[in-house]
Design a protein around this motif. Sequence first.
Motif, PDB file in Angstrom:
ATOM      1  N   MET A   1     -54.141 -23.170  25.582  1.00 25.55           N
ATOM      2  CA  MET A   1     -55.218 -22.250  25.892  1.00 25.55           C
ATOM      3  C   MET A   1     -55.732 -21.637  24.587  1.00 25.55           C
ATOM      4  SD  MET A   1     -55.471 -22.173  29.285  1.00 25.55           S
ATOM      5  CE  MET A   1     -56.106 -20.654  29.926  1.00 25.55           C
ATOM      6  N   ALA A   2     -57.037 -21.428  24.533  1.00 25.96           N
ATOM      7  CA  ALA A   2     -57.673 -20.826  23.365  1.00 25.96           C
ATOM      8  C   ALA A   2     -58.579 -19.697  23.845  1.00 25.96           C
ATOM      9  CB  ALA A   2     -58.485 -21.861  22.610  1.00 25.96           C
ATOM     10  N   LYS A   3     -58.592 -18.612  23.094  1.00 22.82           N
ATOM     11  CA  LYS A   3     -59.436 -17.474  23.452  1.00 22.82           C
ATOM     12  C   LYS A   3     -60.727 -17.517  22.658  1.00 22.82           C
ATOM     13  CE  LYS A   3     -55.695 -14.537  24.905  1.00 22.82           C
ATOM     14  NZ  LYS A   3     -54.795 -13.456  24.562  1.00 22.82           N
ATOM     15  N   TYR A   4     -61.810 -17.208  23.355  1.00 21.51           N
ATOM     16  CA  TYR A   4     -63.142 -17.173  22.751  1.00 21.51           C
ATOM     17  C   TYR A   4     -63.813 -15.868  23.101  1.00 21.51           C
ATOM     18  CZ  TYR A   4     -62.824 -22.140  21.762  1.00 21.51           C
ATOM     19  OH  TYR A   4     -62.445 -23.358  21.272  1.00 21.51           O
ATOM     20  N   LEU A   5     -64.641 -15.394  22.171  1.00 20.02           N
ATOM     21  CA  LEU A   5     -65.451 -14.210  22.373  1.00 20.02           C
ATOM     22  C   LEU A   5     -66.878 -14.657  22.647  1.00 20.02           C
ATOM     23  CD1 LEU A   5     -65.808 -11.096  22.154  1.00 20.02           C
ATOM     24  CD2 LEU A   5     -66.249 -11.457  19.710  1.00 20.02           C
ATOM     25  N   GLY A  48     -57.996 -17.419  36.098  1.00 21.88           N
ATOM     26  CA  GLY A  48     -57.118 -17.079  34.987  1.00 21.88           C
ATOM     27  C   GLY A  48     -57.784 -17.211  33.629  1.00 21.88           C
ATOM     28  N   GLU A  49     -59.112 -17.360  33.591  1.00 17.76           N
ATOM     29  CA  GLU A  49     -59.816 -17.556  32.321  1.00 17.76           C
ATOM     30  C   GLU A  49     -60.417 -16.267  31.761  1.00 17.76           C
ATOM     31  OE1 GLU A  49     -61.495 -22.046  32.542  1.00 17.76           O
ATOM     32  OE2 GLU A  49     -62.308 -20.668  34.047  1.00 17.76           O
ATOM     33  N   PHE A  50     -60.460 -15.213  32.552  1.00 15.57           N
ATOM     34  CA  PHE A  50     -61.041 -13.946  32.098  1.00 15.57           C
ATOM     35  C   PHE A  50     -59.973 -13.111  31.413  1.00 15.57           C
ATOM     36  CE2 PHE A  50     -62.129  -9.453  32.797  1.00 15.57           C
ATOM     37  CZ  PHE A  50     -63.403  -9.413  32.250  1.00 15.57           C
ATOM     38  N   VAL A  51     -60.286 -12.582  30.235  1.00  9.37           N
ATOM     39  CA  VAL A  51     -59.371 -11.692  29.532  1.00  9.37           C
ATOM     40  C   VAL A  51     -59.897 -10.263  29.610  1.00  9.37           C
ATOM     41  CG1 VAL A  51     -58.305 -11.120  27.307  1.00  9.37           C
ATOM     42  CG2 VAL A  51     -58.572 -13.517  27.986  1.00  9.37           C
ATOM     43  N   ASP A  52     -61.136 -10.036  29.169  1.00  7.90           N
ATOM     44  CA  ASP A  52     -61.714  -8.695  29.185  1.00  7.90           C
ATOM     45  C   ASP A  52     -63.194  -8.801  28.856  1.00  7.90           C
ATOM     46  OD1 ASP A  52     -61.879  -5.945  29.412  1.00  7.90           O
ATOM     47  OD2 ASP A  52     -60.849  -5.510  27.543  1.00  7.90           O
ATOM     48  N   ILE A  85     -75.226  -5.596  19.366  1.00  6.04           N
ATOM     49  CA  ILE A  85     -74.450  -6.292  20.381  1.00  6.04           C
ATOM     50  C   ILE A  85     -74.582  -5.542  21.701  1.00  6.04           C
ATOM     51  CG2 ILE A  85     -72.146  -7.105  21.035  1.00  6.04           C
ATOM     52  CD1 ILE A  85     -73.286  -8.438  18.496  1.00  6.04           C
ATOM     53  N   ALA A  86     -74.971  -6.259  22.749  1.00  6.03           N
ATOM     54  CA  ALA A  86     -75.159  -5.659  24.066  1.00  6.03           C
ATOM     55  C   ALA A  86     -73.853  -5.607  24.848  1.00  6.03           C
ATOM     56  CB  ALA A  86     -76.198  -6.453  24.862  1.00  6.03           C
ATOM     57  N   GLY A  87     -72.994  -6.551  24.615  1.00  5.60           N
ATOM     58  CA  GLY A  87     -71.738  -6.603  25.339  1.00  5.60           C
ATOM     59  C   GLY A  87     -70.948  -7.821  24.916  1.00  5.60           C
ATOM     60  N   TRP A  88     -69.744  -7.915  25.446  1.00  3.45           N
ATOM     61  CA  TRP A  88     -68.874  -9.012  25.069  1.00  3.45           C
ATOM     62  C   TRP A  88     -67.946  -9.349  26.219  1.00  3.45           C
ATOM     63  CZ3 TRP A  88     -63.829  -7.520  25.438  1.00  3.45           C
ATOM     64  CH2 TRP A  88     -63.580  -6.143  25.378  1.00  3.45           C
ATOM     65  N   MET A  89     -67.437 -10.563  26.165  1.00  2.00           N
ATOM     66  CA  MET A  89     -66.447 -11.024  27.124  1.00  2.00           C
ATOM     67  C   MET A  89     -65.490 -11.928  26.373  1.00  2.00           C
ATOM     68  SD  MET A  89     -66.985 -13.155  30.686  1.00  2.00           S
ATOM     69  CE  MET A  89     -67.838 -11.803  31.484  1.00  2.00           C
ATOM     70  N   VAL A  90     -64.210 -11.756  26.624  1.00  2.00           N
ATOM     71  CA  VAL A  90     -63.206 -12.640  26.046  1.00  2.00           C
ATOM     72  C   VAL A  90     -62.692 -13.536  27.169  1.00  2.00           C
ATOM     73  CG1 VAL A  90     -60.955 -12.797  24.905  1.00  2.00           C
ATOM     74  CG2 VAL A  90     -62.542 -10.957  24.289  1.00  2.00           C
ATOM     75  N   ILE A  91     -62.683 -14.833  26.897  1.00  2.00           N
ATOM     76  CA  ILE A  91     -62.184 -15.806  27.862  1.00  2.00           C
ATOM     77  C   ILE A  91     -61.018 -16.560  27.242  1.00  2.00           C
ATOM     78  CG2 ILE A  91     -64.370 -16.043  29.108  1.00  2.00           C
ATOM     79  CD1 ILE A  91     -64.926 -18.581  27.469  1.00  2.00           C
ATOM     80  N   TRP A 120     -79.444 -16.754  24.302  1.00  3.67           N
ATOM     81  CA  TRP A 120     -78.459 -17.328  23.394  1.00  3.67           C
ATOM     82  C   TRP A 120     -77.257 -16.393  23.362  1.00  3.67           C
ATOM     83  CZ3 TRP A 120     -78.872 -22.030  21.208  1.00  3.67           C
ATOM     84  CH2 TRP A 120     -80.141 -22.615  21.215  1.00  3.67           C
ATOM     85  N   LEU A 121     -76.078 -16.932  23.556  1.00  4.25           N
ATOM     86  CA  LEU A 121     -74.845 -16.169  23.429  1.00  4.25           C
ATOM     87  C   LEU A 121     -74.092 -16.684  22.210  1.00  4.25           C
ATOM     88  CD1 LEU A 121     -73.591 -16.134  27.119  1.00  4.25           C
ATOM     89  CD2 LEU A 121     -74.777 -14.326  25.906  1.00  4.25           C
ATOM     90  N   GLU A 122     -73.487 -15.789  21.494  1.00  7.31           N
ATOM     91  CA  GLU A 122     -72.669 -16.189  20.352  1.00  7.31           C
ATOM     92  C   GLU A 122     -71.262 -16.486  20.867  1.00  7.31           C
ATOM     93  OE1 GLU A 122     -71.276 -14.457  16.022  1.00  7.31           O
ATOM     94  OE2 GLU A 122     -72.793 -13.377  17.181  1.00  7.31           O
ATOM     95  N   LEU A 123     -70.767 -17.667  20.584  1.00  6.36           N
ATOM     96  CA  LEU A 123     -69.434 -18.102  21.013  1.00  6.36           C
ATOM     97  C   LEU A 123     -68.551 -18.200  19.782  1.00  6.36           C
ATOM     98  CD1 LEU A 123     -67.537 -19.276  23.207  1.00  6.36           C
ATOM     99  CD2 LEU A 123     -68.502 -21.520  22.663  1.00  6.36           C
ATOM    100  N   ARG A 124     -67.491 -17.390  19.745  1.00  7.82           N
ATOM    101  CA  ARG A 124     -66.623 -17.367  18.564  1.00  7.82           C
ATOM    102  C   ARG A 124     -65.174 -17.431  18.998  1.00  7.82           C
ATOM    103  NH1 ARG A 124     -68.524 -12.884  14.389  1.00  7.82           N
ATOM    104  NH2 ARG A 124     -67.019 -14.050  13.173  1.00  7.82           N
ATOM    105  N   PRO A 125     -64.400 -18.328  18.383  1.00  9.09           N
ATOM    106  CA  PRO A 125     -62.975 -18.371  18.701  1.00  9.09           C
ATOM    107  C   PRO A 125     -62.264 -17.165  18.094  1.00  9.09           C
ATOM    108  CG  PRO A 125     -63.483 -19.949  16.971  1.00  9.09           C
ATOM    109  CD  PRO A 125     -64.796 -19.352  17.416  1.00  9.09           C
ATOM    110  N   LEU A 126     -61.266 -16.654  18.788  1.00  7.96           N
ATOM    111  CA  LEU A 126     -60.428 -15.606  18.230  1.00  7.96           C
ATOM    112  C   LEU A 126     -59.427 -16.264  17.286  1.00  7.96           C
ATOM    113  CD1 LEU A 126     -61.711 -14.083  20.620  1.00  7.96           C
ATOM    114  CD2 LEU A 126     -59.529 -12.928  20.899  1.00  7.96           C
ATOM    115  N   LEU A 127     -59.145 -15.605  16.183  1.00  4.96           N
ATOM    116  CA  LEU A 127     -58.156 -16.128  15.255  1.00  4.96           C
ATOM    117  C   LEU A 127     -56.780 -16.075  15.903  1.00  4.96           C
ATOM    118  CD1 LEU A 127     -59.130 -14.580  11.811  1.00  4.96           C
ATOM    119  CD2 LEU A 127     -59.283 -16.975  12.500  1.00  4.96           C
TER     120      LEU A 127
END
Length: 135
Positions: A1-5, A48-52, A85-91, A120-127
């Motif tokens: 599993m990998a987390k993305y913002l 199970g894909e939603f973090v916050d 930034i209007a908002g964010w979601m971590v998956i 357009w949404l910015e998709l960034r992996p969490l380190l």
Amino acid sequence: MAKYLLLKHYRGAPAAVNDVPMDQWTPEEISAHMQYMHDFADRLEGTGEFVDGQALAPEGTFVRYDGEGRPPVTDGPFAETKDLIAGWMVIDVDSYERAVELAGELSAAPGAGGKPIHEWLELRPLLTAPPTITE
């Protein structure tokens, strides 16, 4: 599993297809947009894909440490070139491809006239933590 913002931008990203600013939407359009976001998060929570995730207010301040015994330095609410930034979601997903799929779906949230924004949404992996080296 990998987390993305997933980052939603008020400005700074390329223009959306339905590029009517939210402050020009009707209360019903805002409610429909927020309901879409909640339903999306609820569905991902079920898989199970939603973090916050959170929506953010448009105001804010840059803060910087300015040395021992000195108060923090502030600049704001935002510098002219600052993306808002209007908002964010971590998956937390199985693959980059799944993250792209979900970001594409989220970009279709309804906006003005009830039509999908296609923003357009910015998709960034969490380190992730670097591997532990043992000798």
